[in-house]
Design a protein around this motif. Structure first.
Motif, PDB file in Angstrom:
ATOM      1  N   ASN A  36       7.292  10.053 -15.167  1.00 40.06           N
ATOM      2  CA  ASN A  36       7.204  11.059 -16.220  1.00 40.06           C
ATOM      3  C   ASN A  36       7.917  10.655 -17.504  1.00 40.06           C
ATOM      4  N   ILE A  37       9.048   9.960 -17.373  1.00 46.54           N
ATOM      5  CA  ILE A  37       9.861   9.646 -18.551  1.00 46.54           C
ATOM      6  C   ILE A  37       9.691   8.198 -18.999  1.00 46.54           C
ATOM      7  N   LEU A  38       9.738   7.267 -18.049  1.00 48.61           N
ATOM      8  CA  LEU A  38       9.653   5.848 -18.409  1.00 48.61           C
ATOM      9  C   LEU A  38       8.222   5.328 -18.466  1.00 48.61           C
ATOM     10  N   GLY A  39       7.283   6.077 -17.869  1.00 45.28           N
ATOM     11  CA  GLY A  39       5.895   5.629 -17.867  1.00 45.28           C
ATOM     12  C   GLY A  39       5.665   4.394 -17.019  1.00 45.28           C
ATOM     13  N   GLN A  40       6.444   4.248 -15.950  1.00 42.92           N
ATOM     14  CA  GLN A  40       6.324   3.073 -15.072  1.00 42.92           C
ATOM     15  C   GLN A  40       6.010   3.519 -13.645  1.00 42.92           C
ATOM     16  N   MET A  41       5.190   2.727 -12.957  1.00 48.38           N
ATOM     17  CA  MET A  41       4.858   3.002 -11.552  1.00 48.38           C
ATOM     18  C   MET A  41       5.904   2.365 -10.645  1.00 48.38           C
ATOM     19  N   PRO A  42       6.598   3.146  -9.823  1.00 48.44           N
ATOM     20  CA  PRO A  42       7.633   2.584  -8.961  1.00 48.44           C
ATOM     21  C   PRO A  42       7.087   1.976  -7.667  1.00 48.44           C
ATOM     22  N   THR A  43       5.782   2.156  -7.390  1.00 48.55           N
ATOM     23  CA  THR A  43       5.246   1.698  -6.113  1.00 48.55           C
ATOM     24  C   THR A  43       3.732   1.544  -6.173  1.00 48.55           C
ATOM     25  N   LYS A  44       3.234   0.679  -5.290  1.00 44.86           N
ATOM     26  CA  LYS A  44       1.788   0.577  -5.068  1.00 44.86           C
ATOM     27  C   LYS A  44       1.412   1.162  -3.708  1.00 44.86           C
ATOM     28  N   LYS A  45       2.348   1.097  -2.756  1.00 50.90           N
ATOM     29  CA  LYS A  45       2.089   1.611  -1.410  1.00 50.90           C
ATOM     30  C   LYS A  45       3.409   2.120  -0.854  1.00 50.90           C
ATOM     31  N   CYS A  46       3.490   3.401  -0.561  1.00 51.96           N
ATOM     32  CA  CYS A  46       4.788   3.968  -0.194  1.00 51.96           C
ATOM     33  C   CYS A  46       4.709   4.899   1.013  1.00 51.96           C
ATOM     34  N   VAL A  47       5.890   5.178   1.540  1.00 56.48           N
ATOM     35  CA  VAL A  47       6.112   6.194   2.572  1.00 56.48           C
ATOM     36  C   VAL A  47       7.043   7.234   1.965  1.00 56.48           C
ATOM     37  N   ILE A  48       6.766   8.504   2.225  1.00 56.98           N
ATOM     38  CA  ILE A  48       7.631   9.581   1.746  1.00 56.98           C
ATOM     39  C   ILE A  48       8.328  10.209   2.945  1.00 56.98           C
ATOM     40  N   LEU A  49       9.656  10.247   2.890  1.00 59.99           N
ATOM     41  CA  LEU A  49      10.445  10.857   3.958  1.00 59.99           C
ATOM     42  C   LEU A  49      10.946  12.212   3.483  1.00 59.99           C
ATOM     43  N   GLY A  50      10.577  13.260   4.207  1.00 54.08           N
ATOM     44  CA  GLY A  50      10.986  14.607   3.857  1.00 54.08           C
ATOM     45  C   GLY A  50       9.859  15.378   3.208  1.00 54.08           C
ATOM     46  N   SER A  51       9.718  16.643   3.581  1.00 53.93           N
ATOM     47  CA  SER A  51       8.602  17.451   3.078  1.00 53.93           C
ATOM     48  C   SER A  51       9.073  18.524   2.113  1.00 53.93           C
ATOM     49  N   GLY A  52      10.159  18.229   1.363  1.00 53.26           N
ATOM     50  CA  GLY A  52      10.581  19.136   0.305  1.00 53.26           C
ATOM     51  C   GLY A  52       9.551  19.165  -0.813  1.00 53.26           C
ATOM     52  N   ASP A  53       9.633  20.176  -1.666  1.00 53.12           N
ATOM     53  CA  ASP A  53       8.605  20.372  -2.689  1.00 53.12           C
ATOM     54  C   ASP A  53       8.490  19.198  -3.651  1.00 53.12           C
ATOM     55  N   ILE A  54       9.615  18.592  -4.049  1.00 54.33           N
ATOM     56  CA  ILE A  54       9.529  17.457  -4.977  1.00 54.33           C
ATOM     57  C   ILE A  54       8.789  16.292  -4.321  1.00 54.33           C
ATOM     58  N   GLY A  55       9.060  16.065  -3.027  1.00 56.35           N
ATOM     59  CA  GLY A  55       8.371  14.999  -2.308  1.00 56.35           C
ATOM     60  C   GLY A  55       6.881  15.258  -2.195  1.00 56.35           C
ATOM     61  N   LEU A  56       6.500  16.512  -1.929  1.00 52.37           N
ATOM     62  CA  LEU A  56       5.077  16.856  -1.840  1.00 52.37           C
ATOM     63  C   LEU A  56       4.381  16.667  -3.178  1.00 52.37           C
ATOM     64  N   ILE A  57       5.036  17.118  -4.233  1.00 50.52           N
ATOM     65  CA  ILE A  57       4.461  16.971  -5.573  1.00 50.52           C
ATOM     66  C   ILE A  57       4.325  15.494  -5.946  1.00 50.52           C
ATOM     67  N   MET A  58       5.321  14.682  -5.567  1.00 49.22           N
ATOM     68  CA  MET A  58       5.253  13.254  -5.877  1.00 49.22           C
ATOM     69  C   MET A  58       4.180  12.548  -5.053  1.00 49.22           C
ATOM     70  N   ALA A  59       3.899  13.034  -3.845  1.00 44.85           N
ATOM     71  CA  ALA A  59       2.817  12.445  -3.046  1.00 44.85           C
ATOM     72  C   ALA A  59       1.497  12.565  -3.795  1.00 44.85           C
ATOM     73  N   ARG A  60       1.268  13.743  -4.384  1.00 45.41           N
ATOM     74  CA  ARG A  60       0.045  13.947  -5.174  1.00 45.41           C
ATOM     75  C   ARG A  60       0.077  13.114  -6.454  1.00 45.41           C
ATOM     76  N   ARG A  61       1.209  13.143  -7.143  1.00 49.43           N
ATOM     77  CA  ARG A  61       1.299  12.439  -8.434  1.00 49.43           C
ATOM     78  C   ARG A  61       1.098  10.940  -8.257  1.00 49.43           C
ATOM     79  N   LEU A  62       1.723  10.359  -7.254  1.00 46.90           N
ATOM     80  CA  LEU A  62       1.577   8.928  -7.010  1.00 46.90           C
ATOM     81  C   LEU A  62       0.137   8.577  -6.654  1.00 46.90           C
ATOM     82  N   THR A  63      -0.510   9.457  -5.892  1.00 46.96           N
ATOM     83  CA  THR A  63      -1.913   9.238  -5.530  1.00 46.96           C
ATOM     84  C   THR A  63      -2.793   9.264  -6.773  1.00 46.96           C
ATOM     85  N   LEU A  64      -2.557  10.243  -7.650  1.00 49.29           N
ATOM     86  CA  LEU A  64      -3.339  10.342  -8.881  1.00 49.29           C
ATOM     87  C   LEU A  64      -3.130   9.138  -9.792  1.00 49.29           C
ATOM     88  N   GLU A  65      -1.935   8.523  -9.719  1.00 49.01           N
ATOM     89  CA  GLU A  65      -1.629   7.358 -10.555  1.00 49.01           C
ATOM     90  C   GLU A  65      -2.103   6.056  -9.920  1.00 49.01           C
TER      91      GLU A  65
END
Length: 259
Positions: A36-65
């Motif tokens: 959102n701020i730096l405009g850089q992709m931190p990953t090409k293929k990732c695992v998300i640990l934890g189902s908190g709201d920020i993690g869920l939102i980032m799962a979608r955002r990373l997929t869209l990117e």
């Protein structure tokens, strides 16, 4: 002074993941800042640990990117985030959610190469023999926020004259509650110079993850006040009671409570 700085995110060190310490392990908030701020992709293929709201939102955002999200893994037997985020961020994008699973080991030297996933028992301890290796270049942690505070019901900290609101007060699901706490803390700060203060502590049982405020003013016991809490487990048809000097002054029923 009114503080609204939010919370700290729990790190991999705080949840004791074994293995090497390569780059590519991010908290969900850090990954969010990269995009959102730096405009850089931190990953090409990732695992998300934890189902908190920020993690869920980032799962979608990373997929869209354009990233591949291998799955969201949650150690508890029920998800932590809002139902709407599970539906809109995971199910709508075919991202799998694995309950009663956690990351038990990291692999990689300079950069993360893989993680080990294990099933956990009812005490969230890894089950030997259930290990699975998943190749990835990043692990995104959404394993909880830590508000650190000791408050009275006017949102004043243990430092006289310093008040807190927003996520620094309590982990809020909606921004509406953040605004509400800011208004209440502002009014309390304005009243502060006119009141003598005598405190009593609030004691809770072990069914609460936390309960705020921890102290109340004796002179304000008759006035309306707001309490914030989280349960430490999933509860159905729960009853919360509040007693003063052995006399019950409040009881409230909740159909569903989640940590």
């Amino acid at each position: 002074i009114i503080l609204a700085t939010g919370c700290r995110e729990r790190t991999s060190k705080q949840i004791s993941i074994h293995g090497t310490r390569p780059s590519g392990v991010f908290t969900a908030g850090t990954a969010q800042a990269y995009i959102n701020i730096l405009g850089q992709m931190p990953t090409k293929k990732c695992v998300i640990l934890g189902s908190g709201d920020i993690g869920l939102i980032m799962a979608r955002r990373l997929t869209l990117e354009g990233a591949k999200v291998c799955g969201v893994y949650e150690a508890k037997d029920s998800p932590s985030g809002l139902t709407r985020n599970i539906l809109q961020c995971l199910e709508d994008y075919n991202i799998p959610l694995y309950l009663s699973h956690t990351v038990t080991r990291l692999f990689g030297e300079d950069r993360l190469k893989a993680v080990e996933i294990s099933k956990v028992d009812e005490k969230m301890a890894p089950i030997f023999g259930t290990e699975e290796i998943i190749e990835c270049d990043a692990l995104i942690l959404s394993v909880g926020l830590i508000p650190e505070n000791e408050l009275d019901q006017d949102f004043m900290t243990n430092q006289a004259g310093i008040f807190t609101c927003g996520n620094a007060l309590h982990v809020n699901d909606l921004v509406d509650y953040v605004s509400e706490s800011g208004e209440l803390a502002g009014k309390a700060a304005a009243r502060y110079i006119y009141k003598d203060r005598e405190y009593k502590s609030i004691d809770t049982n072990n069914e609460f993850l936390y309960f705020l405020p921890q102290k109340i003013h004796i002179r304000d016991i008759e006035n309306e006040m707001t309490f914030y809490f989280r349960s430490n487990q999933v509860l159905k048809n729960a009853l919360m009671t509040l007693s003063v000097n052995g006399k019950q002054i409040l009881k409230k029923k909740y159909r569903n409570l989640k940590p």
